[in-house]
Design a protein around this motif. Structure first.
Motif, PDB file in Angstrom:
ATOM      1  N   LEU A 193     -17.301   2.261   0.056  1.00  0.00           N
ATOM      2  CA  LEU A 193     -17.236   3.705   0.116  1.00  0.00           C
ATOM      3  C   LEU A 193     -15.889   4.160   0.665  1.00  0.00           C
ATOM      4  O   LEU A 193     -15.268   5.078   0.131  1.00  0.00           O
ATOM      5  N   ALA A 194     -15.431   3.506   1.719  1.00  0.00           N
ATOM      6  CA  ALA A 194     -14.206   3.936   2.389  1.00  0.00           C
ATOM      7  C   ALA A 194     -13.496   2.748   3.024  1.00  0.00           C
ATOM      8  O   ALA A 194     -14.104   1.991   3.780  1.00  0.00           O
ATOM      9  N   VAL A 195     -12.218   2.599   2.717  1.00  0.00           N
ATOM     10  CA  VAL A 195     -11.404   1.519   3.286  1.00  0.00           C
ATOM     11  C   VAL A 195     -10.105   2.118   3.811  1.00  0.00           C
ATOM     12  O   VAL A 195      -9.422   2.873   3.119  1.00  0.00           O
ATOM     13  N   GLY A 196      -9.777   1.787   5.067  1.00  0.00           N
ATOM     14  CA  GLY A 196      -8.526   2.224   5.670  1.00  0.00           C
ATOM     15  C   GLY A 196      -7.619   1.049   5.953  1.00  0.00           C
ATOM     16  O   GLY A 196      -8.073  -0.087   6.124  1.00  0.00           O
ATOM     17  N   PHE A 197      -6.307   1.318   6.000  1.00  0.00           N
ATOM     18  CA  PHE A 197      -5.316   0.284   6.308  1.00  0.00           C
ATOM     19  C   PHE A 197      -4.535   0.722   7.543  1.00  0.00           C
ATOM     20  O   PHE A 197      -3.635   1.552   7.455  1.00  0.00           O
ATOM     21  N   PRO A 198      -4.875   0.170   8.716  1.00  0.00           N
ATOM     22  CA  PRO A 198      -4.162   0.549   9.948  1.00  0.00           C
ATOM     23  C   PRO A 198      -2.688   0.147   9.906  1.00  0.00           C
ATOM     24  O   PRO A 198      -1.842   0.821  10.480  1.00  0.00           O
ATOM     25  N   GLN A 209       6.164 -11.252 -11.706  1.00  0.00           N
ATOM     26  CA  GLN A 209       5.566  -9.926 -11.638  1.00  0.00           C
ATOM     27  C   GLN A 209       4.054 -10.031 -11.783  1.00  0.00           C
ATOM     28  O   GLN A 209       3.547 -10.724 -12.658  1.00  0.00           O
ATOM     29  N   GLN A 210       3.349  -9.322 -10.909  1.00  0.00           N
ATOM     30  CA  GLN A 210       1.897  -9.378 -10.921  1.00  0.00           C
ATOM     31  C   GLN A 210       1.314  -7.963 -10.824  1.00  0.00           C
ATOM     32  O   GLN A 210       1.970  -7.034 -10.338  1.00  0.00           O
ATOM     33  N   SER A 211       0.084  -7.823 -11.274  1.00  0.00           N
ATOM     34  CA  SER A 211      -0.634  -6.558 -11.195  1.00  0.00           C
ATOM     35  C   SER A 211      -1.894  -6.752 -10.375  1.00  0.00           C
ATOM     36  O   SER A 211      -2.623  -7.724 -10.578  1.00  0.00           O
ATOM     37  N   PHE A 212      -2.135  -5.861  -9.427  1.00  0.00           N
ATOM     38  CA  PHE A 212      -3.283  -5.963  -8.543  1.00  0.00           C
ATOM     39  C   PHE A 212      -4.092  -4.671  -8.591  1.00  0.00           C
ATOM     40  O   PHE A 212      -3.559  -3.600  -8.860  1.00  0.00           O
ATOM     41  N   ASN A 213      -5.390  -4.787  -8.317  1.00  0.00           N
ATOM     42  CA  ASN A 213      -6.288  -3.630  -8.340  1.00  0.00           C
ATOM     43  C   ASN A 213      -7.127  -3.598  -7.070  1.00  0.00           C
ATOM     44  O   ASN A 213      -7.728  -4.604  -6.707  1.00  0.00           O
ATOM     45  N   LEU A 214      -7.137  -2.461  -6.408  1.00  0.00           N
ATOM     46  CA  LEU A 214      -7.970  -2.266  -5.229  1.00  0.00           C
ATOM     47  C   LEU A 214      -8.963  -1.146  -5.529  1.00  0.00           C
ATOM     48  O   LEU A 214      -8.594  -0.107  -6.087  1.00  0.00           O
ATOM     49  N   HIS A 215     -10.228  -1.356  -5.142  1.00  0.00           N
ATOM     50  CA  HIS A 215     -11.302  -0.428  -5.491  1.00  0.00           C
ATOM     51  C   HIS A 215     -12.023   0.077  -4.239  1.00  0.00           C
ATOM     52  O   HIS A 215     -12.525  -0.722  -3.447  1.00  0.00           O
ATOM     53  N   ALA A 216     -12.072   1.375  -4.064  1.00  0.00           N
ATOM     54  CA  ALA A 216     -12.890   2.028  -3.033  1.00  0.00           C
ATOM     55  C   ALA A 216     -12.922   3.513  -3.360  1.00  0.00           C
ATOM     56  O   ALA A 216     -11.946   4.057  -3.890  1.00  0.00           O
ATOM     57  N   GLU A 217     -14.007   4.176  -3.050  1.00  0.00           N
ATOM     58  CA  GLU A 217     -14.085   5.607  -3.356  1.00  0.00           C
ATOM     59  C   GLU A 217     -13.078   6.413  -2.542  1.00  0.00           C
ATOM     60  O   GLU A 217     -12.602   7.455  -2.978  1.00  0.00           O
ATOM     61  N   ASN A 218     -12.754   5.914  -1.335  1.00  0.00           N
ATOM     62  CA  ASN A 218     -11.794   6.589  -0.460  1.00  0.00           C
ATOM     63  C   ASN A 218     -10.856   5.567   0.149  1.00  0.00           C
ATOM     64  O   ASN A 218     -11.306   4.560   0.706  1.00  0.00           O
ATOM     65  N   PHE A 219      -9.539   5.830   0.053  1.00  0.00           N
ATOM     66  CA  PHE A 219      -8.525   4.984   0.677  1.00  0.00           C
ATOM     67  C   PHE A 219      -7.734   5.810   1.684  1.00  0.00           C
ATOM     68  O   PHE A 219      -7.360   6.959   1.414  1.00  0.00           O
ATOM     69  N   TRP A 220      -7.464   5.164   2.846  1.00  0.00           N
ATOM     70  CA  TRP A 220      -6.704   5.837   3.897  1.00  0.00           C
ATOM     71  C   TRP A 220      -5.648   4.873   4.420  1.00  0.00           C
ATOM     72  O   TRP A 220      -5.948   3.936   5.153  1.00  0.00           O
ATOM     73  N   PHE A 221      -4.385   5.105   4.027  1.00  0.00           N
ATOM     74  CA  PHE A 221      -3.261   4.289   4.491  1.00  0.00           C
ATOM     75  C   PHE A 221      -2.695   4.962   5.737  1.00  0.00           C
ATOM     76  O   PHE A 221      -1.999   5.972   5.658  1.00  0.00           O
ATOM     77  N   LYS A 222      -3.004   4.390   6.900  1.00  0.00           N
ATOM     78  CA  LYS A 222      -2.819   5.111   8.163  1.00  0.00           C
ATOM     79  C   LYS A 222      -1.447   4.925   8.816  1.00  0.00           C
ATOM     80  O   LYS A 222      -1.094   5.704   9.712  1.00  0.00           O
ATOM     81  N   ASN A 223      -0.694   3.925   8.409  1.00  0.00           N
ATOM     82  CA  ASN A 223       0.608   3.711   9.040  1.00  0.00           C
ATOM     83  C   ASN A 223       1.524   4.891   8.715  1.00  0.00           C
ATOM     84  O   ASN A 223       1.797   5.183   7.554  1.00  0.00           O
ATOM     85  N   ASP A 224       1.995   5.591   9.752  1.00  0.00           N
ATOM     86  CA  ASP A 224       2.751   6.813   9.510  1.00  0.00           C
ATOM     87  C   ASP A 224       4.250   6.585   9.352  1.00  0.00           C
ATOM     88  O   ASP A 224       5.028   7.540   9.300  1.00  0.00           O
ATOM     89  N   THR A 225       4.675   5.317   9.289  1.00  0.00           N
ATOM     90  CA  THR A 225       6.075   5.006   9.006  1.00  0.00           C
ATOM     91  C   THR A 225       6.231   4.626   7.534  1.00  0.00           C
ATOM     92  O   THR A 225       6.801   5.374   6.740  1.00  0.00           O
ATOM     93  N   ILE A 226       5.730   3.455   7.167  1.00  0.00           N
ATOM     94  CA  ILE A 226       5.677   3.039   5.768  1.00  0.00           C
ATOM     95  C   ILE A 226       4.237   2.635   5.471  1.00  0.00           C
ATOM     96  O   ILE A 226       3.752   1.630   5.974  1.00  0.00           O
ATOM     97  N   SER A 227       3.553   3.425   4.684  1.00  0.00           N
ATOM     98  CA  SER A 227       2.152   3.134   4.366  1.00  0.00           C
ATOM     99  C   SER A 227       2.024   2.039   3.326  1.00  0.00           C
ATOM    100  O   SER A 227       1.168   1.154   3.427  1.00  0.00           O
ATOM    101  N   LEU A 228       2.891   2.089   2.313  1.00  0.00           N
ATOM    102  CA  LEU A 228       2.778   1.155   1.194  1.00  0.00           C
ATOM    103  C   LEU A 228       4.168   0.794   0.707  1.00  0.00           C
ATOM    104  O   LEU A 228       5.008   1.661   0.474  1.00  0.00           O
ATOM    105  N   TRP A 229       4.387  -0.524   0.541  1.00  0.00           N
ATOM    106  CA  TRP A 229       5.682  -1.022   0.075  1.00  0.00           C
ATOM    107  C   TRP A 229       5.408  -1.981  -1.076  1.00  0.00           C
ATOM    108  O   TRP A 229       4.844  -3.051  -0.881  1.00  0.00           O
TER     109      TRP A 229
END
Length: 331
Positions: A193-198, A209-229
């Motif tokens: 239902l909900a997954v967060g990334f501290p 090169q690769q392709s990845f898939n993440l599944h959740a109804e709600n995602f929360w990337f919480k790091n306020d500097t770089i959330s996703l790289w």
């Protein structure tokens, strides 16, 4: 002779008294009539005002629908007219709505709409006008990022995602090893239902090169500097209805054929989801790909980290316009 003179004088006095009384009566009648007319006029003015107010309120309540139907031509202001002659027994209203875009001074991107609603109510020969001015800003970010998630998602529903195999923490789910090309979040708990990334999430693969898939109804990337790289050549597809990035999303890429990509998909692979970027989406050189803001995303949108991109929202990202936080003034 003296008696006759006295009678004549009394007659004159009586006539003068009658004249004064008549004049006073006429003045009182005129004053009463004027006052009565003023009362009637004030009543009509009041009725006209409330009819005008009703027209303005009705237009304001439909403003989102109105904005959705507008076809813009060269960014010129749009003027709409609406007249109602049937709803009110004693009067009618005419509403003139003028809508123009608000542009960012630096990027020239659309950041909102300026709406002027001019409603005139008329009762017989009396008219009153009400004016509403609304500034609707696009992509407004809530001060509390947690407030964007559905109210049905409770605190205990959140699982913490990690790109590490942390078996010591039972509430953590593990992002599968990059060598597993399905890239699905795996856990014995099943669907999410909900997954967060501290911590910030880094997507890389050293063997190509690769392709990845993440599944959740709600995602929360919480790091306020770089959330996703996402490093060059890799693709991360997020399948979710609501996604929040507290920090920067960086998509690396040294040239036009080798760059990081983030794909946005709804959990049902149809319709639209919501994504909230609290900081810009940038490429390897720090150039803006998407400005921070709140957006609807169409299922299947891809953001590419190409170098030398032109700052733009891209196809399939629509700023969320928030009338609840709009600036509204009445006149």
């Amino acid at each position: 002779m003296i008696l006759n003179n006295q009678k004549g004088a009394a007659m004159i006095v009586a006539l003068m008294v009658l004249l004064v009384v008549a004049l006073l009566g006429t003045a009182l009648w005129q004053y009463s009539s004027t006052d009565r007319l003023q009362v009637f006029r004030d009543e009509k003015r009041m009725q006209a005002y409330y009819i005008a107010r009703a027209g303005a309120d009705a237009t304001r309540s439909k403003i989102n629908t109105i904005l959705g139907l507008i076809v813009w031509e060269n960014d010129q202001p749009v003027v709409l007219r609406n007249t109602n002659n049937d709803f009110f027994e004693n009067g009618n209203f005419e509403v003139v709505t003028t809508i123009e875009k608000i542009k960012d001074s630096e990027t020239n991107l659309d950041i909102g709409k300026k709406v002027k609603i001019l409603s005139t109510g008329t009762v017989q020969d009396v008219s009153e006008t009400v004016e509403i001015n609304i500034d609707i800003m696009s992509g407004v970010l809530p001060s509390e990022s947690s407030s964007v998630f559905p109210s049905t998602v409770e605190e205990d529903d959140w699982l913490n995602g990690s790109n590490k195999n942390d078996t010591a923490e039972p509430n953590w789910v593990e992002v599968s090893n990059p060598k597993d090309t399905t890239g699905r979040i795996k856990s014995d708990l099943g669907s999410y239902l909900a997954v967060g990334f501290p911590e910030n999430l880094v997507v890389e693969h050293q063997e190509g090169q690769q392709s990845f898939n993440l599944h959740a109804e709600n995602f929360w990337f919480k790091n306020d500097t770089i959330s996703l790289w996402i490093k060059q050549g890799n693709i991360l597809n997020l399948h979710s209805d609501t996604i929040v990035f507290e920090g920067t999303v960086e998509l690396d890429g040294p040239h036009d054929k080798n760059f990081g990509v983030v794909g946005l998909y709804t959990s049902t692979n149809s319709g639209y989801g919501k994504v909230y970027f609290y900081k810009d989406v940038v490429n390897q050189g720090g150039q803006q790909i998407v400005p921070k803001g709140a957006y609807y995303f169409k299922n299947g949108v891809e953001l590419w980290g190409k170098p030398n991109v032109t700052p733009a929202l891209g196809t399939g990202l629509i700023p969320i316009e928030d009338t609840g936080n709009s600036d509204t003034t009445w006149k």
